[in-house]
Scaffold this active site. Structure first.
Site, PDB file in Angstrom:
ATOM      1  N   GLU A 273      55.646   0.203 -33.537  1.00  0.00           N
ATOM      2  CA  GLU A 273      55.294  -0.518 -32.307  1.00  0.00           C
ATOM      3  C   GLU A 273      56.303  -1.622 -31.957  1.00  0.00           C
ATOM      4  O   GLU A 273      56.200  -2.244 -30.884  1.00  0.00           O
ATOM      5  CB  GLU A 273      53.903  -1.148 -32.449  1.00  0.00           C
ATOM      6  CG  GLU A 273      52.748  -0.171 -32.322  1.00  0.00           C
ATOM      7  CD  GLU A 273      52.577   0.718 -33.544  1.00  0.00           C
ATOM      8  OE1 GLU A 273      52.775   0.237 -34.668  1.00  0.00           O
ATOM      9  OE2 GLU A 273      52.264   1.916 -33.369  1.00  0.00           O
TER      10      GLU A 273
ATOM     11  N   VAL B 181      59.573  -0.528 -43.715  1.00  0.00           N
ATOM     12  CA  VAL B 181      59.086   0.849 -43.866  1.00  0.00           C
ATOM     13  C   VAL B 181      59.450   1.297 -45.281  1.00  0.00           C
ATOM     14  O   VAL B 181      60.622   1.268 -45.665  1.00  0.00           O
ATOM     15  CB  VAL B 181      59.714   1.798 -42.821  1.00  0.00           C
ATOM     16  CG1 VAL B 181      58.947   3.123 -42.816  1.00  0.00           C
ATOM     17  CG2 VAL B 181      59.705   1.186 -41.433  1.00  0.00           C
TER      18      VAL B 181
ATOM     19  N   PHE C 227      52.177  -4.197 -40.889  1.00  0.00           N
ATOM     20  CA  PHE C 227      52.120  -3.207 -41.986  1.00  0.00           C
ATOM     21  C   PHE C 227      52.934  -3.765 -43.151  1.00  0.00           C
ATOM     22  O   PHE C 227      54.016  -4.290 -42.940  1.00  0.00           O
ATOM     23  CB  PHE C 227      52.727  -1.888 -41.498  1.00  0.00           C
ATOM     24  CG  PHE C 227      52.190  -0.685 -42.203  1.00  0.00           C
ATOM     25  CD1 PHE C 227      51.168   0.054 -41.645  1.00  0.00           C
ATOM     26  CD2 PHE C 227      52.698  -0.286 -43.429  1.00  0.00           C
ATOM     27  CE1 PHE C 227      50.664   1.179 -42.292  1.00  0.00           C
ATOM     28  CE2 PHE C 227      52.202   0.828 -44.083  1.00  0.00           C
ATOM     29  CZ  PHE C 227      51.190   1.575 -43.508  1.00  0.00           C
TER      30      PHE C 227
ATOM     31  N   HIS D 137      55.856  10.244 -43.365  1.00  0.00           N
ATOM     32  CA  HIS D 137      56.586  10.210 -42.093  1.00  0.00           C
ATOM     33  C   HIS D 137      57.546   9.009 -42.018  1.00  0.00           C
ATOM     34  O   HIS D 137      57.844   8.495 -40.958  1.00  0.00           O
ATOM     35  CB  HIS D 137      55.643  10.280 -40.882  1.00  0.00           C
ATOM     36  CG  HIS D 137      54.619   9.189 -40.800  1.00  0.00           C
ATOM     37  ND1 HIS D 137      53.462   9.197 -41.508  1.00  0.00           N
ATOM     38  CD2 HIS D 137      54.580   8.079 -40.049  1.00  0.00           C
ATOM     39  CE1 HIS D 137      52.746   8.135 -41.218  1.00  0.00           C
ATOM     40  NE2 HIS D 137      53.408   7.418 -40.331  1.00  0.00           N
TER      41      HIS D 137
ATOM     42  N   ARG E 170      64.258  -7.809 -51.052  1.00  0.00           N
ATOM     43  CA  ARG E 170      65.066  -8.089 -49.852  1.00  0.00           C
ATOM     44  C   ARG E 170      64.341  -9.001 -48.873  1.00  0.00           C
ATOM     45  O   ARG E 170      64.871  -9.309 -47.805  1.00  0.00           O
ATOM     46  CB  ARG E 170      65.440  -6.776 -49.175  1.00  0.00           C
ATOM     47  CG  ARG E 170      66.406  -5.960 -50.034  1.00  0.00           C
ATOM     48  CD  ARG E 170      66.579  -4.547 -49.556  1.00  0.00           C
ATOM     49  NE  ARG E 170      67.125  -3.745 -50.658  1.00  0.00           N
ATOM     50  CZ  ARG E 170      67.319  -2.443 -50.599  1.00  0.00           C
ATOM     51  NH1 ARG E 170      67.032  -1.784 -49.509  1.00  0.00           N
ATOM     52  NH2 ARG E 170      67.808  -1.791 -51.630  1.00  0.00           N
TER      53      ARG E 170
ATOM     54  N   THR F 220      54.794   6.737 -47.292  1.00  0.00           N
ATOM     55  CA  THR F 220      54.509   7.547 -46.108  1.00  0.00           C
ATOM     56  C   THR F 220      55.370   8.796 -46.041  1.00  0.00           C
ATOM     57  O   THR F 220      56.585   8.722 -46.209  1.00  0.00           O
ATOM     58  CB  THR F 220      54.717   6.731 -44.809  1.00  0.00           C
ATOM     59  OG1 THR F 220      54.582   7.621 -43.709  1.00  0.00           O
ATOM     60  CG2 THR F 220      56.072   6.059 -44.773  1.00  0.00           C
TER      61      THR F 220
ATOM     62  N   PHE G  72      68.054  -5.874 -35.520  1.00  0.00           N
ATOM     63  CA  PHE G  72      67.335  -4.941 -36.409  1.00  0.00           C
ATOM     64  C   PHE G  72      67.157  -5.557 -37.794  1.00  0.00           C
ATOM     65  O   PHE G  72      68.050  -5.494 -38.635  1.00  0.00           O
ATOM     66  CB  PHE G  72      68.124  -3.633 -36.501  1.00  0.00           C
ATOM     67  CG  PHE G  72      67.402  -2.546 -37.246  1.00  0.00           C
ATOM     68  CD1 PHE G  72      66.295  -1.927 -36.693  1.00  0.00           C
ATOM     69  CD2 PHE G  72      67.825  -2.146 -38.501  1.00  0.00           C
ATOM     70  CE1 PHE G  72      65.620  -0.916 -37.373  1.00  0.00           C
ATOM     71  CE2 PHE G  72      67.164  -1.138 -39.197  1.00  0.00           C
ATOM     72  CZ  PHE G  72      66.062  -0.520 -38.622  1.00  0.00           C
TER      73      PHE G  72
HETATM   74  N1  INI Z   1      54.604   1.060 -40.502  1.00  0.00           N
HETATM   75  C1  INI Z   1      55.461   0.238 -41.132  1.00  0.00           C
HETATM   76  O1  INI Z   1      55.901  -0.755 -40.533  1.00  0.00           O
HETATM   77  N2  INI Z   1      55.846   0.480 -42.409  1.00  0.00           N
HETATM   78  C2  INI Z   1      55.396   1.557 -43.113  1.00  0.00           C
HETATM   79  O2  INI Z   1      55.800   1.727 -44.292  1.00  0.00           O
HETATM   80  C3  INI Z   1      54.491   2.442 -42.475  1.00  0.00           C
HETATM   81  N3  INI Z   1      53.956   3.571 -43.180  1.00  0.00           N
HETATM   82  O3  INI Z   1      54.015   3.594 -44.409  1.00  0.00           O
HETATM   83  O4  INI Z   1      53.392   4.483 -42.593  1.00  0.00           O
HETATM   84  C4  INI Z   1      54.106   2.173 -41.140  1.00  0.00           C
HETATM   85  N4  INI Z   1      53.259   2.973 -40.484  1.00  0.00           N
HETATM   86  C5  INI Z   1      52.541   2.555 -39.302  1.00  0.00           C
HETATM   87  C6  INI Z   1      53.335   2.783 -38.032  1.00  0.00           C
HETATM   88  O5  INI Z   1      54.401   1.855 -37.913  1.00  0.00           O
HETATM   89  C7  INI Z   1      52.433   2.605 -36.803  1.00  0.00           C
HETATM   90  O6  INI Z   1      51.900   1.310 -36.777  1.00  0.00           O
HETATM   91  C8  INI Z   1      51.276   3.621 -36.760  1.00  0.00           C
HETATM   92  O7  INI Z   1      51.740   4.938 -36.948  1.00  0.00           O
HETATM   93  C9  INI Z   1      50.548   3.532 -35.399  1.00  0.00           C
HETATM   94  O8  INI Z   1      51.406   3.918 -34.335  1.00  0.00           O
END
Ligand code: INI
Length: 156
Positions: free
Chosen positions: A58, A81, A22, A88, A127, A86, A113
């Protein structure tokens, strides 16, 4: 009185990187910085395995699986993230952090981490090597330091 400190000498053994796809541009930059820092501290590229996961959520499962395998001195978790993308954010970032910590405590292996949590894409890119260092490289250093610290503690 004993004082223990992990140095940055080249540790023997293998390292694992677990990286989120992602925000792939950021993820790839973090992996690149991490690999570069490991290499410049004497860790052979052939001693570093890389697993890509869909997103930061994950990362903990794969990190814990790799840590529990007994094949790695440390597992380095890299991802990004971004709050702006998002609703969430807090759940993904919080669970990723908690899972990484749990993987480390449950296996006794340093699980590092290196997951960026930022408000904007710009902050993330900065970063990940643009103009505020590279968190992937920082994570590599933390991994080496922790491996050497645990070895020093084991020597007593
Ligand atoms: N995963 C990320 O690593 N970074 C993000 O900013 C992000 N957003 O924006 O939602 C994100 N979502 C996916 C999440 O990690 C899972 O892969 C997904 O929910 C399936 O379990």
């Amino acid at each position: 009185m004993a004082e223990f400190l992990g140095d940055f000498t080249t540790p023997a053994g293998r390292f694992a990187i677990v990286a989120g796809r992602f925000n792939a541009l950021v993820g790839e930059a973090l992996v690149s910085g991490c690999r570069d820092a490991l290499a410049r501290h004497g860790v052979a590229a052939s001693s570093v395995d890389l697993a890509w996961v869909p997103g930061s959520f994950e990362i903990p499962l794969v990190a814990q699986t790799m840590a529990a395998s007994g094949r790695y001195q440390a597992v380095i978790c890299l991802g990004c993230v971004i709050r702006g993308e998002t609703p969430h954010f807090d759940m993904v970032a919080g669970q990723a952090a908690a899972g990484v910590m749990r993987a480390s405590l449950e296996t006794g292996v340093p699980v590092i981490f290196g997951i960026l949590t930022t408000d904007t894409v710009d902050q993330a890119l900065n970063r990940a090597g643009l103009k505020a260092g590279n968190k992937g490289a920082d994570a590599a250093m933390a991994a080496i330091e922790m491996v050497n610290l645990l070895a020093a503690l084991a020597r007593g």
